[in-house]
Structure formats: structure tokens, C-alpha cells
Design a protein around this motif. Structure first.
Motif, PDB file in Angstrom:
ATOM      1  N   ILE A   1       0.838  -1.201   0.000  1.00  0.00           N
ATOM      2  CA  ILE A   1       0.000   0.000   0.000  1.00  0.00           C
ATOM      3  C   ILE A   1       0.875   1.254   0.000  1.00  0.00           C
ATOM      4  O   ILE A   1       0.625   2.217  -0.740  1.00  0.00           O
ATOM      5  CB  ILE A   1      -0.956  -0.025   1.209  1.00  0.00           C
ATOM      6  N   ALA A   2       1.914   1.255   0.829  1.00  0.00           N
ATOM      7  CA  ALA A   2       2.805   2.421   0.884  1.00  0.00           C
ATOM      8  C   ALA A   2       3.511   2.639  -0.451  1.00  0.00           C
ATOM      9  O   ALA A   2       3.635   3.780  -0.930  1.00  0.00           O
ATOM     10  CB  ALA A   2       3.827   2.230   2.003  1.00  0.00           C
ATOM     11  N   ARG A   3       3.978   1.571  -1.073  1.00  0.00           N
ATOM     12  CA  ARG A   3       4.666   1.709  -2.354  1.00  0.00           C
ATOM     13  C   ARG A   3       3.701   2.187  -3.440  1.00  0.00           C
ATOM     14  O   ARG A   3       4.053   2.992  -4.303  1.00  0.00           O
ATOM     15  CB  ARG A   3       5.305   0.380  -2.742  1.00  0.00           C
ATOM     16  N   LYS A   4       2.472   1.707  -3.385  1.00  0.00           N
ATOM     17  CA  LYS A   4       1.464   2.151  -4.342  1.00  0.00           C
ATOM     18  C   LYS A   4       1.143   3.637  -4.133  1.00  0.00           C
ATOM     19  O   LYS A   4       0.930   4.379  -5.102  1.00  0.00           O
ATOM     20  CB  LYS A   4       0.194   1.320  -4.185  1.00  0.00           C
ATOM     21  N   ALA A   5       1.118   4.070  -2.885  1.00  0.00           N
ATOM     22  CA  ALA A   5       0.853   5.483  -2.596  1.00  0.00           C
ATOM     23  C   ALA A   5       1.889   6.366  -3.277  1.00  0.00           C
ATOM     24  O   ALA A   5       1.556   7.410  -3.843  1.00  0.00           O
ATOM     25  CB  ALA A   5       0.843   5.719  -1.094  1.00  0.00           C
ATOM     26  N   GLU A   6       3.141   5.971  -3.236  1.00  0.00           N
ATOM     27  CA  GLU A   6       4.159   6.740  -3.940  1.00  0.00           C
ATOM     28  C   GLU A   6       3.956   6.659  -5.445  1.00  0.00           C
ATOM     29  O   GLU A   6       4.078   7.660  -6.158  1.00  0.00           O
ATOM     30  CB  GLU A   6       5.558   6.253  -3.576  1.00  0.00           C
TER      31      GLU A   6
ATOM     32  N   ASP B   1       1.870  12.278  -1.362  1.00  0.00           N
ATOM     33  CA  ASP B   1       2.990  12.915  -0.681  1.00  0.00           C
ATOM     34  C   ASP B   1       3.408  12.224   0.600  1.00  0.00           C
ATOM     35  O   ASP B   1       4.563  12.347   1.021  1.00  0.00           O
ATOM     36  CB  ASP B   1       2.621  14.362  -0.313  1.00  0.00           C
ATOM     37  N   VAL B   2       2.479  11.535   1.274  1.00  0.00           N
ATOM     38  CA  VAL B   2       2.736  11.042   2.623  1.00  0.00           C
ATOM     39  C   VAL B   2       2.154   9.643   2.795  1.00  0.00           C
ATOM     40  O   VAL B   2       1.034   9.368   2.361  1.00  0.00           O
ATOM     41  CB  VAL B   2       2.104  11.966   3.693  1.00  0.00           C
ATOM     42  N   PHE B   3       2.929   8.768   3.455  1.00  0.00           N
ATOM     43  CA  PHE B   3       2.395   7.515   3.994  1.00  0.00           C
ATOM     44  C   PHE B   3       2.668   7.521   5.487  1.00  0.00           C
ATOM     45  O   PHE B   3       3.798   7.760   5.923  1.00  0.00           O
ATOM     46  CB  PHE B   3       3.054   6.287   3.370  1.00  0.00           C
ATOM     47  N   ALA B   4       1.634   7.249   6.292  1.00  0.00           N
ATOM     48  CA  ALA B   4       1.778   7.261   7.748  1.00  0.00           C
ATOM     49  C   ALA B   4       1.231   5.976   8.345  1.00  0.00           C
ATOM     50  O   ALA B   4       0.175   5.482   7.919  1.00  0.00           O
ATOM     51  CB  ALA B   4       1.050   8.470   8.342  1.00  0.00           C
ATOM     52  N   THR B   5       1.932   5.456   9.329  1.00  0.00           N
ATOM     53  CA  THR B   5       1.488   4.241  10.012  1.00  0.00           C
ATOM     54  C   THR B   5       1.196   4.538  11.476  1.00  0.00           C
ATOM     55  O   THR B   5       1.895   5.337  12.115  1.00  0.00           O
ATOM     56  CB  THR B   5       2.553   3.136   9.937  1.00  0.00           C
ATOM     57  N   GLY B   6       0.181   3.878  12.002  1.00  0.00           N
ATOM     58  CA  GLY B   6      -0.109   3.980  13.416  1.00  0.00           C
ATOM     59  C   GLY B   6       0.865   3.162  14.243  1.00  0.00           C
ATOM     60  O   GLY B   6       1.753   2.486  13.719  1.00  0.00           O
ATOM     61  N   GLU B   7       0.702   3.237  15.556  1.00  0.00           N
ATOM     62  CA  GLU B   7       1.468   2.397  16.482  1.00  0.00           C
ATOM     63  C   GLU B   7       0.495   1.746  17.450  1.00  0.00           C
ATOM     64  O   GLU B   7      -0.226   2.427  18.182  1.00  0.00           O
ATOM     65  CB  GLU B   7       2.504   3.217  17.256  1.00  0.00           C
ATOM     66  N   HIS B   8       0.475   0.416  17.448  1.00  0.00           N
ATOM     67  CA  HIS B   8      -0.396  -0.334  18.347  1.00  0.00           C
ATOM     68  C   HIS B   8       0.389  -1.517  18.903  1.00  0.00           C
ATOM     69  O   HIS B   8       1.199  -2.116  18.191  1.00  0.00           O
ATOM     70  CB  HIS B   8      -1.642  -0.847  17.621  1.00  0.00           C
ATOM     71  N   HIS B   9       0.097  -1.871  20.151  1.00  0.00           N
ATOM     72  CA  HIS B   9       0.819  -2.962  20.795  1.00  0.00           C
ATOM     73  C   HIS B   9      -0.116  -4.075  21.251  1.00  0.00           C
ATOM     74  O   HIS B   9       0.251  -4.885  22.099  1.00  0.00           O
ATOM     75  CB  HIS B   9       1.615  -2.412  21.986  1.00  0.00           C
TER      76      HIS B   9
ATOM     77  N   ALA C   1      13.948   2.231   2.174  1.00  0.00           N
ATOM     78  CA  ALA C   1      14.800   1.588   1.174  1.00  0.00           C
ATOM     79  C   ALA C   1      14.048   1.261  -0.110  1.00  0.00           C
ATOM     80  O   ALA C   1      14.670   1.017  -1.152  1.00  0.00           O
ATOM     81  CB  ALA C   1      15.404   0.307   1.748  1.00  0.00           C
ATOM     82  N   LEU C   2      12.715   1.255  -0.040  1.00  0.00           N
ATOM     83  CA  LEU C   2      11.899   0.851  -1.193  1.00  0.00           C
ATOM     84  C   LEU C   2      11.264   2.033  -1.912  1.00  0.00           C
ATOM     85  O   LEU C   2      10.626   1.842  -2.950  1.00  0.00           O
ATOM     86  CB  LEU C   2      10.796  -0.107  -0.732  1.00  0.00           C
ATOM     87  N   THR C   3      11.392   3.223  -1.352  1.00  0.00           N
ATOM     88  CA  THR C   3      10.757   4.410  -1.929  1.00  0.00           C
ATOM     89  C   THR C   3      11.806   5.488  -2.158  1.00  0.00           C
ATOM     90  O   THR C   3      12.921   5.413  -1.654  1.00  0.00           O
ATOM     91  CB  THR C   3       9.654   4.952  -1.006  1.00  0.00           C
ATOM     92  N   GLU C   4      11.420   6.502  -2.916  1.00  0.00           N
ATOM     93  CA  GLU C   4      12.359   7.567  -3.258  1.00  0.00           C
ATOM     94  C   GLU C   4      11.870   8.958  -2.894  1.00  0.00           C
ATOM     95  O   GLU C   4      12.675   9.850  -2.648  1.00  0.00           O
ATOM     96  CB  GLU C   4      12.660   7.544  -4.768  1.00  0.00           C
ATOM     97  N   ARG C   5      10.555   9.167  -2.881  1.00  0.00           N
ATOM     98  CA  ARG C   5      10.031  10.528  -2.770  1.00  0.00           C
ATOM     99  C   ARG C   5       9.076  10.730  -1.609  1.00  0.00           C
ATOM    100  O   ARG C   5       9.079  11.779  -0.968  1.00  0.00           O
ATOM    101  CB  ARG C   5       9.301  10.877  -4.080  1.00  0.00           C
ATOM    102  N   ILE C   6       8.262   9.739  -1.301  1.00  0.00           N
ATOM    103  CA  ILE C   6       7.159   9.928  -0.367  1.00  0.00           C
ATOM    104  C   ILE C   6       7.672  10.158   1.045  1.00  0.00           C
ATOM    105  O   ILE C   6       8.677   9.581   1.471  1.00  0.00           O
ATOM    106  CB  ILE C   6       6.204   8.714  -0.426  1.00  0.00           C
TER     107      ILE C   6
END
Length: 361
Positions: A36-41, A46-54, A72-77
Motif C-alpha cells: 500500500i505504501a509503495r502504491k501510494a508513492e 505525498d505522505v504515507f503514515a502508520t499507526g502504532e499499536h501494541h 529503502a523501497l521508496t524515493e520521494r514519499i
């Protein structure tokens, strides 16, 4: 990236697909998040954000591990969080982890800080949820200093003291990651963001526009009060949840079972009632554009818009189709419209000097 940034955020839930009954494995969900993050780029966001849950049923317990992999897999986002728990994470460790991530990602990193609302998590990390607000204020005060001072001697009430502590590595180019303070309902968080001149991110999912207006207006007033600029120059971000199909009736029909069984929605108001009361938008791309443009009527001109797309058991194929629609039919229109009447003295979205590149049109 200038003007307003557009992107997505994920909470990383592992939820059964209500149409099939099958839940992804944790490994599948993590790999899907990377896709999903790679597709977003790829589609120009412009932005990919992940939550934090434990706690189950969520998988993003280590945002820096995920974001480091994505670096390591993206260049711009821009890689961000939504949120980093300032209460149960140690501020020294946050300072170290995100400084390292900054270097790995050439500055394409910022973070959103939040308290977290899962009571059980606090004792797992040696804290008490009754101290949530004091922890937030104390921990952030220390984190703010760690990124800006070469040597820190500090003493607080809720953490052991520091003496002559030197952060390694230092922030990239001496510029710390930009900080957003995220909140759904807590005015003290808006005040904290305003005091430091940081960004304020209103989650903007569960509450009506009138609530978001009050929170954003409070932050803007206090931002000006603390001398960081005029109220309309304060740095604001909004969340939002959308589901799209070319025809609105198809979107409603397809999304209904996911809404009805969603962990955060199910069992409450109907889809239609909830969409009428909150910014949830289920319909065509044009309807998403129209609704999002309307956010400025009560939030003012703002710098970041993040959409939730992958919640409630939606299959990866569907989420990637949502990203195509967002990148092709929604964000290009929003970019033009947001830029068209943006006052010249409203600041652009914050970007680290090492990551400043033009946004796609």
C-alpha cells in the motif's frame, strides 16, 4: 512538496473480510501495508503514515522498523506516523530512532505524537494511564530538547533524570523531524502543539465538523498567542475516511458490510447516518473531492490531508484500486483547488530541507 500535502494513513488492523469471513495472517497484513505504501508513492501521493499499536488485532508495533524498510523501497514519499505514542515510549529512544530514520530516508521523515487510548498498553510499558497528560507534556518537553541541544541535563517527575546526555546520531543537517501532535478530542494536545509552534493534526473521523472546528480554532488562537505567527498561519492537518467507486451507489453497496462489521463503527449508527454526521465519505471520486474541499470552511487553509483507506478488512486488491482513484481523480483536483485561493502568507506544508522536491501535478 509545497502547499498542502495529500497522503494516506493506516491503523494496521487485522480484521476478517465480512464478505468472505477470512482474516489475513499477520505476515500478510504487514506485507500488504508495504504494498500500500509503495502504491501510494506510485500514484503520486505525498505522505504515507502508520499507526502504532501494541495489542491485537493490530500489527504496527514497531513503526520505525516498517518505515525504515519503506525508506529503502521508496524515493520521494514522506514517511510518517499516525501516531507515535509519546506516553509509553521513552523520549530518548524516540529521539534516537527517528534521527536514525531521518538519515536512512534522506530527511523524508516526520512524526505525529499522540497519547494512545488503549488502557492496557500503559502498564505493559511501566506507566499508568491516569498520568497520560502529564506524561505527554513531560516526555515531549524532553524530546524537544534532545533534538535541539548538544548536551542535555534534565530532571522531571515521571522519568529518571538525565545528566550530560548526548544524542547520537544528531538530527539530519541539524534539523529535527517535524512534529505533529495528533488528537481526536483533547484540547490540552492542541495547546501543547501551539506552545511549541508544532503542527496540530485533528483525526477528523469520529466527530462532527463542529467539534473539529472548535479544536482547530483553539489551536490557531493559542499558536498566535504564543507568538509563532498569525492564527491563520498555524500548521494544521486533517484525517478522513473514504471509500470510492466510479458510481456512488456501487460504493455504498460495496462498503456497507465493511462499515457494519468494522471494529470502530459496527453496531452504531447506520452508514448513512454516520456519513451525514461525520466526514466519512462513501461515494464517487467527485463526491470525495467536493466533501474534502468543504473541510476548509471550518478548518481554514491547512497543510496536510491524510485519508484512511485500508480499514475494516478491505482486501488488498480493493485498497490498491482506491489508491488509483485517489491518485488519478481526487488528489490532482484537490491540489489545484487548494492552491487556487490559498493566501500567500499561509505557510507551505513542512518538509525537511534534504527532502524538498516539487509535488506532482
Amino acid at each position: 512538496m509545497t502547499g498542502t500535502q495529500f497522503g494516506i494513513y493506516t491503523v494496521g488492523d487485522v480484521t476478517p473480510d465480512p464478505t468472505t469471513g477470512r482474516a489475513p495472517t499477520e505476515a500478510e497484513r504487514i506485507r500488504a501495508t508495504v504494498a500500500i505504501a509503495r502504491k501510494a508513492e506510485e500514484v503520486g501521493l505525498d505522505v504515507f503514515a502508520t499507526g502504532e499499536h501494541h495489542n491485537p488485532p493490530f500489527v504496527p508495533s514497531s513503526p520505525t522498523t516498517l518505515l525504515g524498510h519503506l525508506a529503502a523501497l521508496t524515493e520521494r514519499i514522506i514517511l510518517s506516523t499516525s501516531t507515535t505514542l509519546i506516553t509509553t515510549n521513552d523520549p530518548v529512544k524516540i529521539a534516537e530512532d527517528y534521527s536514525v530514520l531521518q538519515h536512512l530516508a534522506d530527511g523524508r521523515v516526520d512524526l505525529m505524537l499522540g497519547r494512545g487510548n488503549t488502557e492496557a498498553v500503559y502498564p505493559w510499558f511501566g506507566q499508568d494511564i491516569r498520568d497520560a497528560l502529564p506524561l505527554t507534556v513531560e516526555h515531549y518537553g524532553l524530546l524537544h530538547r534532545l533534538w535541539r541541544e548538544e548536551t542535555v541535563t534534565w530532571q522531571g517527575r515521571l522519568r529518571t533524570p538525565l545528566r550530560d546526555f548526548r544524542l547520537a546520531p544528531r538530527p539530519l543537517g541539524g534539523v529535527p523531524p517535524f512534529v505533529w501532535h495528533g488528537s481526536i478530542r483533547t484540547p490540552e494536545i492542541a495547546e501543547l502543539a501551539a506552545y511549541y509552534g508544532d503542527g496540530f493534526f485533528a483525526n477528523h473521523i469520529f466527530w462532527p465538523p463542529s467539534h473539529t472546528r472548535r479544536m482547530v480554532e483553539l489551536y490557531r488562537r493559542r499558536y498566535e498567542h504564543h507568538g509563532h505567527g498569525a492564527a491563520h498561519q498555524a500548521v494544521v492537518g486533517l484525517g478522513g475516511h473514504v471509500f470510492m467507486r466510479p458510481r456512488s451507489q456501487d460504493a455504498v453497496r460495496e462498503f456497507r458490510p465493511y462499515f457494519d462489521r468494522a471494529p470502530v463503527y459496527g453496531g452504531g449508527p447506520s452508514l448513512e447516518e454516520f456519513a451525514a454526521r461525520t466526514p466519512l465519505t462513501v461515494g464517487s471520486p467527485a463526491q470525495v473531492v467536493e466533501r474534502t474541499l468543504g473541510f476548509r470552511a471550518y478548518a481554514g487553509h491547512y497543510q496536510r490531508q491524510l485519508f484512511l483507506l485500508d480499514h475494516a478488512g478491505l482486501p488488498l486488491k480493493t485498497v490498491l484500486e482506491q489508491l488509483d482513484l485517489l491518485g488519478e481523480q481526487v488528489v490532482p483536483v484537490l491540489r489545484r483547488e487548494f492552491a487556487a485561493d490559498r493566501p500567500a502568507d499561509v505557510p507551505d506544508a513542512p518538509v525537511h530541507p534534504s527532502a524538498a522536491t516539487p509535488s506532482p501535478v
